[in-house]
Scaffold this active site. Structure first.
Site, mmCIF file in Angstrom:
data_model
loop_
_atom_site.group_PDB
_atom_site.id
_atom_site.type_symbol
_atom_site.label_atom_id
_atom_site.label_comp_id
_atom_site.label_asym_id
_atom_site.label_seq_id
_atom_site.Cartn_x
_atom_site.Cartn_y
_atom_site.Cartn_z
ATOM 1 C CB CYS A 104 41.710 37.741 30.906
ATOM 2 S SG CYS A 104 41.219 37.984 32.617
ATOM 3 N NE ARG B 236 36.264 36.950 34.279
ATOM 4 C CZ ARG B 236 37.513 36.865 33.825
ATOM 5 N NH1 ARG B 236 37.939 37.723 32.935
ATOM 6 N NH2 ARG B 236 38.324 35.929 34.256
#
Ligand code: BEZ
Length: 235
Positions: free
Chosen positions: A51, A134
């Site tokens: 991330c 995601r």
């Protein structure tokens, strides 16, 4: 316990509405973004490596997306103070692939209640009960979902591809064409398939050097990169 079932938004539908607290204040989605393209994307957790690499990349590319009239909005099911601390750490401490001192100025939604994540089908219990996958939603200036992508927790996104899709969608809208496999701006584009026998015949017999037909249903034409960007990039 009974399992809750959430509808997944689909391409062509209106982006589900929500009000949320973000690192840039409150937002009303998608109404605050009327007139702009938006990429709404989720990430599994703050203070995690994949991330962090994605946020640094997106923040570095933000102006390029903005020039194409596209705003970025991130989300994770972490809280606001965690978001703030993580973004401060990224700016102050992380140097990665030549990116440093990176300031994330686009909003990052806090979604501890998972209200938004559930509305957008970002929670996938087979992958994780507590972290969003995601997900990427590309939403047009009228608030319609135009693209949906899902990546697993372990795989960082390809930001070239996100930009390529955005430009392909805008090219399709502005020029009434489709884009073939692996298309990049400047490559030939696909003209709408002939809708009558007459048009099919005309296409196949055409001497127009700008149009190339592989068969009656598959014709391409040139569309210069400069022509595309002149039309879609903000001055
Ligand atoms: C990561 O982004 O690196 C990550 C996210 C969730 C779990 C593990 C790693």
């Amino acid at each position: 316990m009974e399992e809750k079932v959430f509808a997944m938004p689909r391409i062509g539908e209106k982006a589900p509405e929500f009000k949320a607290i973000t690192t840039q204040g409150e937002i009303n989605f998608p109404s605050d973004y009327k007139g702009s393209w938006v990429i709404l994307f989720s990430h599994p957790a703050d203070f995690t490596p994949v991330c962090t690499s994605e946020f640094m990349t997106f923040a570095t590319l933000e102006s390029k997306f903005n020039e194409a009239n596209c705003k970025l909005v991130g989300l994770s099911v972490d809280g606001l103070y965690s978001h703030i601390a993580w973004l401060r750490t990224i700016k102050e401490k992380i140097e990665y692939k030549g990116m440093k001192n990176v300031e994330v100025t686009f909003p990052l939604i806090e979604d501890i209640t998972m209200n938004v994540a559930q509305k957008y089908g970002m929670m996938m219990p087979g992958e994780s009960d507590t972290k969003a996958v995601r997900a990427v939603f590309i939403i047009d200036p009228k608030g319609i979902i135009r693209t949906i992508l899902y990546y697993p927790i372990s795989t960082g996104r390809n930001f070239d591809e996100l930009y390529r899709i955005l430009i392909a969608l805008q090219t399709a809208d502005e020029f009434g064409v489709a884009t073939p496999a692996d298309w990049r701006p400047g490559d030939e584009v696909i003209v709408p398939t002939a809708g009558s026998c007459g048009v099919a015949k005309k296409r196949m017999e055409s001497k127009d050097e700008d149009i190339k037909c592989y068969d009656w249903f598959f014709c391409t034409k040139k569309l210069e990169k400069e022509t595309i960007f002149k039309k879609i990039l903000k001055k």
